[in-house]
Design a protein around this motif. Sequence first.
Motif, short mmCIF file in Angstrom:
data_model
loop_
_atom_site.label_atom_id
_atom_site.label_comp_id
_atom_site.label_asym_id
_atom_site.label_seq_id
_atom_site.Cartn_x
_atom_site.Cartn_y
_atom_site.Cartn_z
N THR A 87 42.44 21.56 17.33
CA THR A 87 41.06 21.14 17.01
C THR A 87 41.08 19.81 16.26
OG1 THR A 87 41.10 22.41 14.93
CG2 THR A 87 40.26 23.53 16.91
N GLN A 88 42.03 18.95 16.59
CA GLN A 88 42.21 17.71 15.85
C GLN A 88 40.97 16.85 15.80
OE1 GLN A 88 46.14 15.27 15.39
NE2 GLN A 88 45.18 14.58 17.29
N TYR A 101 42.12 10.25 17.68
CA TYR A 101 43.03 10.96 18.57
C TYR A 101 42.47 12.32 18.96
CZ TYR A 101 46.63 7.50 17.57
OH TYR A 101 47.34 6.32 17.48
N HIS A 102 42.74 12.71 20.22
CA HIS A 102 42.24 13.98 20.75
C HIS A 102 43.16 15.12 20.32
CE1 HIS A 102 39.13 12.07 23.12
NE2 HIS A 102 40.03 11.22 23.62
N SER A 103 42.71 16.33 20.58
CA SER A 103 43.50 17.51 20.24
C SER A 103 44.74 17.58 21.12
CB SER A 103 42.65 18.77 20.41
OG SER A 103 41.53 18.73 19.56
N MET A 104 45.76 18.22 20.61
CA MET A 104 47.04 18.32 21.29
C MET A 104 46.98 19.38 22.39
SD MET A 104 50.79 18.95 19.53
CE MET A 104 50.91 17.31 18.82
N THR A 130 49.68 10.11 18.57
CA THR A 130 49.22 11.47 18.83
C THR A 130 48.53 12.13 17.64
OG1 THR A 130 51.12 11.76 20.31
CG2 THR A 130 49.93 13.75 19.66
N MET A 131 49.08 11.94 16.45
CA MET A 131 48.65 12.70 15.28
C MET A 131 47.70 11.92 14.39
SD MET A 131 49.97 15.74 15.17
CE MET A 131 51.32 16.71 15.84
N SER A 132 46.62 12.58 13.99
CA SER A 132 45.73 12.00 12.99
C SER A 132 46.37 12.12 11.61
CB SER A 132 44.38 12.72 12.99
OG SER A 132 44.52 14.06 12.52
#
Length: 599
Positions: A87-88, A101-104, A130-132
């Motif tokens: 749910t990033q 960034y979108h969810s993984m 990739t990661m917030s």
Amino acid sequence: MTVYGWGLIVVFALVLTALALPLGRYMAAVYTGQRTFMDPLLARPEHLLYRVIGVRVDRGQDWKRYATSLIAFSLVGWLLLYFILRTQTLWSFTGLNPMGYHSMPWNVAFNTVSSFLTNTNWQYYGGETTMSYFSQMAGLAVQNFVSAAVGISVAVALIRGIVTHVATSERDSAKAHSIGNFWQDLVRTVLYVLLPISLIIALILLSQGVIENFSRYLSFTGITHIAQTLAMGPVASQEAIKLLGTNGGGFFNTNSAHPFENSNGLTNFVEMLAVLLIPAALVFTYGRMTGNRRQGYAIYATMMLMFLGAAAVCYIAEAHGSPAQHVAGLHTAVRAGTTGGNMEGKEQRFGIAGSALFNVVTTVTSCGAVNSALESFTGIGGAVPFANLSASEVIFGGVGTGLYSILLYVLLAVFLGGLMVGRTPEYIGKKVEAREIKLVALGILITPLSALFSTALATATRAGRASIDTAIAHGPQAFSETLYAYLSQANNNGSAFAGYSGFVQPVAGNVGSHGITFADLLGGFTMLFARYAPILFALAVAGTLVNKRVSPAGLGTMRTDNPTFVVLLIGVIVLVGALTFFPALLLGPIVQGLTGHLY
């Protein structure tokens, strides 16, 4: 080879020992309930945390309750981290996802969560793409702390099982079966050990240029007139616990080769110290908790001898250069302004010695951080990390995991030594009998079996072979990459030989989407099984030893605190590792080193 290179290895070993001794004394005080200089600052927060989680730490736990608490805590942590990564995008309101960034994807999230939960930090993604910041801080960094604390807690519980003396009148009471309280060990590890040291390391890194901010990425045009992006982020704080907790997951994709994570020779030295500091200190903690410091010195000597041997071999191999360089007629000797040797895949800032030592430091532990490309090492130099991982985390090892792993080998060595002299094996006055040695054997064999089974499955199946990037590697190099991937994940290390990626199967009607990823799933299950199965066996050993009657040492008792036992222990470690992994190593790095085959 240079005087500087050999001097770096020697000075590092001396500084490590000098720092580990007082830290080991401090940690012994923490885990035996003695007053420390941190109590005035941390006692109140500690007791507040106990009230928040609703546990009574004055009640001890037997090994089954201890294990149940550990597994329950880990399960909740797994679910929470999976939720954060999946749910990033929902956390953008915090302002900690400036790049949007979108969810993984679910399969990568499964592997990543399993990786960070198990102190492995294997990464199938690029952190800066990739990661917030929220995922890095509230998700990954939190697990860096608690996964390290879980490993240390298990080691302390095993120590209690070995050293606890229970009076005959108390043998049927709850106290007789107690190996401590998991929640107290967890909280005290985070508060009294990991947080203070992480703060010191972060400040040192900040002073040397490692970044710490919440800015958007910077865009600029370089000298090539091509638009480029410079990633930002709260790096120093994440870097400190990444190394101290032997986690190893990089904020950036290039890990500790990135100047924002590892800026110069001083930070390189500090980062290597951070990786080995707690594993080394725990050995001295063990010596103090047993009441016989020589027991700790014997284990430390075993670890240090094997560590220095690995560092020397790796440094000599890289300084000598590769067979391909020699065939090509390239000069690999030391010349003015150059260290000679094989500089392929290494940073000029660190040189051969700094890269080889970093490689050894992070592969004898469960860290996996890298400041150079392991697949660019020579065949023999690349065989060193294989050998280190084959030792199953007994050469210092991860925080906690290294100590409880080598204690299992100590019990095995005691058993074998007892058989050789024809006496019932005893360790610190407690008999090592059939039940204990069965649990010890299972605890030792789980990790290599997990690595070999996963490697076999990956090389014998179509999906597994598709995970190998054959455009880059084939032959012994491809096998080396596969073996190393699962050896690394089974040992909860996290470093990689590169070239190994997930097999992505497009979903029908949705080209390019992430489907079932073989390497993600197999790697995730390997990490989880190889982490928690040995923990359960180590706790079971503690549970069987905790209420054993202590027998006084006699004339025939084998001493376990002298050079003879050190030699026996090294022999047992090498023998088990060689019998388990040597045939597999022959197919990969050894044949590559003998033939000069690169890819």
